[in-house]
Enzyme design. Structure first.
Site, PDB file in Angstrom:
ATOM      1  CG  ASP A   1      -6.889  -0.247 -16.776  1.00 43.12           C
ATOM      2  OD1 ASP A   1      -6.695   0.971 -16.781  1.00 43.12           O
ATOM      3  OD2 ASP A   1      -6.246  -1.040 -16.059  1.00 43.12           O
TER       4      ASP A   1
ATOM      5  CG  HIS B   1      -8.402   8.099 -14.358  1.00 38.97           C
ATOM      6  ND1 HIS B   1      -8.634   7.774 -15.683  1.00 38.97           N
ATOM      7  CD2 HIS B   1      -7.795   7.034 -13.816  1.00 38.97           C
ATOM      8  CE1 HIS B   1      -8.188   6.552 -15.906  1.00 38.97           C
ATOM      9  NE2 HIS B   1      -7.678   6.081 -14.798  1.00 38.97           N
ATOM     10  CG  ASP B   2      -4.305   7.322 -15.288  1.00 41.26           C
ATOM     11  OD1 ASP B   2      -4.581   7.164 -14.087  1.00 41.26           O
ATOM     12  OD2 ASP B   2      -4.507   6.437 -16.148  1.00 41.26           O
TER      13      ASP B   2
HETATM   14  C1  GLC Z   1      -4.517   2.483 -16.259  1.00 45.56           C
HETATM   15  C2  GLC Z   1      -5.437   3.345 -15.436  1.00 45.56           C
HETATM   16  C3  GLC Z   1      -4.726   3.780 -14.200  1.00 45.56           C
HETATM   17  C4  GLC Z   1      -4.382   2.547 -13.398  1.00 45.56           C
HETATM   18  C5  GLC Z   1      -3.604   1.544 -14.249  1.00 45.56           C
HETATM   19  C6  GLC Z   1      -3.607   0.196 -13.599  1.00 45.56           C
HETATM   20  O1  GLC Z   1      -3.419   3.162 -16.728  1.00 45.56           O
HETATM   21  O2  GLC Z   1      -5.882   4.424 -16.209  1.00 45.56           O
HETATM   22  O3  GLC Z   1      -5.472   4.673 -13.419  1.00 45.56           O
HETATM   23  O4  GLC Z   1      -3.601   2.893 -12.285  1.00 45.56           O
HETATM   24  O5  GLC Z   1      -4.159   1.368 -15.532  1.00 45.56           O
HETATM   25  O6  GLC Z   1      -4.829  -0.433 -13.755  1.00 45.56           O
END
Ligand code: GLC
Length: 559
Positions: free
Chosen positions: A204, A339-340
Site C-alpha cells: 500500500d 477499492h479507491d
Molecule cells: C492506499 C489505499 C487506500 C488508503 C490509502 C492509505 O491508497 O488503497 O484505500 O486509503 O492507501 O493507506
C-alpha cells in the site's frame, strides 16, 4: 525475463468488508471468503489480493492498522486467516495480503508509546516536528504541505506540543522509515505472514515512505484549504529506493512470491521502473492509476447529467504508453478499478442500455492485454456505482473533509452527482450475490447500503447464463490461463490498431499465434470493413460477427 507463475495468474481483488457476511453482523468476513472459494474457483481466478483485515479501529477501513499480527474481530480470527490460506491453496488459488507500511493507526501500541513523551524509545518511529510560530504567537503546522484526505498533513498533539505527520487521516500517523528499529519490525511482520503461507503482497501507498526531510514549505500555489498539494514532498523520492532494496534483500528475495506496489498518480513509466524493472531490487510490478479517469468525472464536478463521454483515444494512448514504455524492461499489472475508484461499468460502460454488452467488452479487453490482470470483486457481474440520494449514505472518511469545502461552492445536487461518479464508496458496496435483500450479502443490516440494482445485477442470475458478463469473464480467464492462446495473450507483442479512432479499441497480439482483439467502445454500430479482419473467431460477445460491429461488441480473432 524469466517466465514465472504470476505472469499467467489472473488476479482478483477482494474488499473483505463487502464481499460476503457469514455471521450476519452486516460486515463481510474471512469465513465469508472461505464460503465463496468455490465461486472464485468456478470463475477461474487464482491470485487473490485481499484488502487489509488486520486489527484496526477502521478509520480508513483497515488501512489504519493497530496490530499487524491479529485479525480484526470484525473479519474473524487468526485461525480463519490460516484456514482461508490453506483452503485457497487446495483449490490452486494463492493469496496476497495488503501490506500497509507507510503508516499505522494512532491506536497502534508504537504510536501510543511514541506520543507519550519526547524521549520515549518509540518517539522516532514516527515523524514529529515543532510548530511554527505565527507573528501573534499562535502556533501553526511545521509547513504548508497538504494531506491526501484534505487539510494539512500535520496534526498537533498537545501532550508533547509537537505535530506528527499524517498524509492521510489524523488517525493515520506516518512511520519514520529513517528509523532502523522500525524498519526491522516491519520486516519481521512481513516475514511472519509469508511464513503463514501467503504468496506475496500488494504494498500500500509505497511511493510515500520517504519524505523531504528538510520539511521546507512548498512553493506551490495553496489550494482552497490553504495548503500546497505538493505530493513530490513525499512521493517517489530517491531515498525510498534504498529502503526498498533493503526490504528486498532482507525479506522478499528469500521467498517465491509476487509483490505489487501501489505507486498511484505522480509516478510515470520511468519512475515506475525504479520500483519494478527487471533489474531493480524492488517489486515485481506496480499499479498506476493513469487509466482511471478518462470520462472527466472529476473536472465535470457533477454539472452534467447522465453518462459522461469516454475519451477513448486518450485511454488507449495512456494504456499504450505504459505497455510500450515497459516492454522488455518491466512487468505490469492491469486493472479497471480497485477499492479507491468508481465502478468501471459506470465509468466506461453503459449500465442502462448495454449492461451485458459493455460489461463483457470491458472484461474481454482487460483480459486480452499483456501483463497480469486484476479483476475487482463485482466487476465480473458488471456492478455499478451507487444510486444514493442522501450524502449520509456515503461512508468514506475522506468525504467528511471534502464536504466542508464542497458545500461552500456547489449545490447539493452537484455534490451528489459528483460523489456518485467519483467516490471510493462506489466500489465498496456489498457484493451482489442474488436478488434477496441486500443482494444476499448479509441477513443483517449491511455496513453500507447496497446498490438497488442488485435485484437484476447479481451472481445468481449470471453464473449459469452463457451470455452473461460473468460467463465472458470466465471464458476469457480460461483462455488466458490455460489454452493454446495463453502464451500469446500473456507474453505476446502488443500493437494498437487505429490508435486515433475515437470509438474502436483494437490491437494485435503476436507470439506463437497471431491474435487481433477488436472492441466497439460506443453505443452505436461501427463499420470496420476498412480493417479487413478475417480469421478464426475465438470469442465474441454477440452471436454474429460482420464488418459492422454492434454497440460494445468485442471479439478476439486468430488471424
Ligand atoms: C492506499 C489505499 C487506500 C488508503 C490509502 C492509505 O491508497 O488503497 O484505500 O486509503 O492507501 O493507506
Amino acid at each position: 525475463m524469466e517466465k514465472t507463475w504470476w505472469h499467467t495468474s489472473v488476479g482478483y481483488q477482494i474488499y473483505p468488508r463487502s464481499f460476503y457476511d457469514s455471521n450476519h453482523d452486516g460486515v463481510g468476513d474471512l469465513r465469508g471468503i472461505i464460503e465463496k472459494l468455490d465461486y472464485l474457483s468456478d470463475l477461474g481466478v487464482n491470485l487473490l489480493w485481499i484488502c487489509p483485515f488486520y486489527k484496526s479501529p477502521m478509520d480508513d477501513n483497515g488501512y489504519d492498522v493497530s496490530d499487524y499480527y491479529q485479525v480484526d474481530p470484525l473479519f474473524g480470527s487468526f485461525d480463519d486467516a490460516k484456514e482461508l490460506i490453506e483452503k485457497a491453496k487446495e483449490r490452486g488459488i494463492r493469496i496476497i495480503l495488503d501490506l500497509v507500511m507507510n503508516q499505522t493507526s494512532d491506536e497502534h501500541p508504537w504510536f501510543i508509546e511514541s506520543r507519550s513523551s519526547k524521549d520515549n524509545p518509540k518517539r522516532d518511529f514516527y515523524i514529529w516536528q515543532d510548530p511554527k510560530l505565527n507573528e501573534d504567537g499562535s502556533i501553526a503546522p511545521p509547513n504548508n504541505w497538504a494531506s491526501f484526505f484534505g487539510g494539512s498533513c500535520w496534526n498537533y498533539d498537545e501532550r508533547t506540543s509537537q505535530y506528527y505527520m499524517k498524509i492521510f487521516s489524523n488517525k493515520m500517523p506516518d512511520l519514520n522509515w529513517e528509523n532502523e528499529a522500525m524498519r526491522e519490525a516491519m520486516y519481521d511482520m512481513a516475514k511472519f505472514w509469508l511464513d503463514c503461507g501467503v504468496d506475496g503482497f500488494r504494498i500500500d501507498a509505497i511511493a510515500h515512505l520517504a519524505k523531504d526531510l528538510t520539511f521546507e514549505d512548498s512553493e506551490m500555489e495553496l489550494n482552497e484549504d490553504g495548503v500546497a498539494p505538493d505530493w513530490k514532498k513525499f512521493s517517489n523520492r530517491p531515498r525510498l529506493f534504498e529502503y526498498l532494496a533493503e526490504f528486498h534483500d532482507k525479506v522478499l528475495t528469500h521467498y517465491d512470491i509476487v509483490t505489487v506496489g501501489e505507486v498511484g498518480g505522480g509516478a510515470d513509466v520511468e519512475d515506475a521502473k525504479n520500483y519494478a524493472s527487471y533489474n531493480t531490487k524492488g517489486f515485481n510490478m506496480v499499479f498506476n492509476f493513469d487509466h482511471c479517469w478518462y470520462n472527466g468525472a472529476w473536472d465535470d464536478f457533477g454539472r452534467t447529467k447522465g453518462k459522461l463521454p469516454v475519451d477513448v483515444v486518450g485511454l488507449k494512448k495512456r494504456m499504450n504508453h505504459w505497455i510500450k514504455g515497459s516492454e522488455n524492461e518491466m512487468w505490469i499489472p492491469h486493472y479497471w478499478l480497485n477499492h479507491d475508484h468508481p465502478r468501471v461499468m459506470s465509468q466506461y460502460g453503459d449500465p442502462e442500455r448495454y449492461h451485458r454488452e459493455s460489461g463483457s467488452m470491458l472484461g474481454m479487453l482487460l483480459l486480452s492485454l499483456p501483463g497480469t490482470p486484476f479483476i475487482y470483486n463485482g466487476e465480473e457481474i458488471g456492478m455499478t456505482n451507487v444510486d444514493y440520494e442522501d450524502v449520509n449514505d456515503f461512508r468514506d472518511v475522506w468525504i467528511k473533509t471534502f464536504m466542508q469545502e464542497a458545500v461552500k461552492r456547489h449545490s447539493y445536487e452537484q455534490i451528489m452527482n459528483h460523489l456518485r461518479r467519483t467516490s471510493r464508496d462506489n466500489a465498496r458496496t456489498p457484493m451482489q450475490w442474488n436478488a434477496q435483500p441486500h443482494g444476499g450479502f448479509t441477513q443483517g443490516v449491511p455496513h453500507q447500503k447496497s446498490v438497488s440494482n442488485y435485484t437484476w445485477i447479481n451472481v445468481a442470475s449470471q453464473q449459469h447464463d452463457r451470455t452473461s458478463i460473468f460467463s465472458f469473464y470466465k471464458a476469457m480467464i480460461q483462455l488466458r490461463k490455460d489454452s493454446d492462446y495463453t502464451d500469446t495473450l500473456v507474453y505476446g507483442d502488443f500493437e494498437l490498431i487505429e490508435a486515433l479512432d475515437t470509438e474502436l479499441y483494437a490491437f494485435k497480439r503476436n507470439y506463437d499465434r497471431n491474435l487481433v482483439f477488436i472492441a466497439n467502445f460506443s453505443d452505436h454500430e461501427k463499420d470496420i470493413s476498412s480493417l479487413n479482419i478475417s480469421g478464426h473467431l475465438i470469442i465474441n460477445n454477440y452471436s454474429t460477427f460482420t464488418h459492422i460491429l454492434k454497440p460494445y461488441q468485442a471479439c478476439l480473432i486468430e488471424v
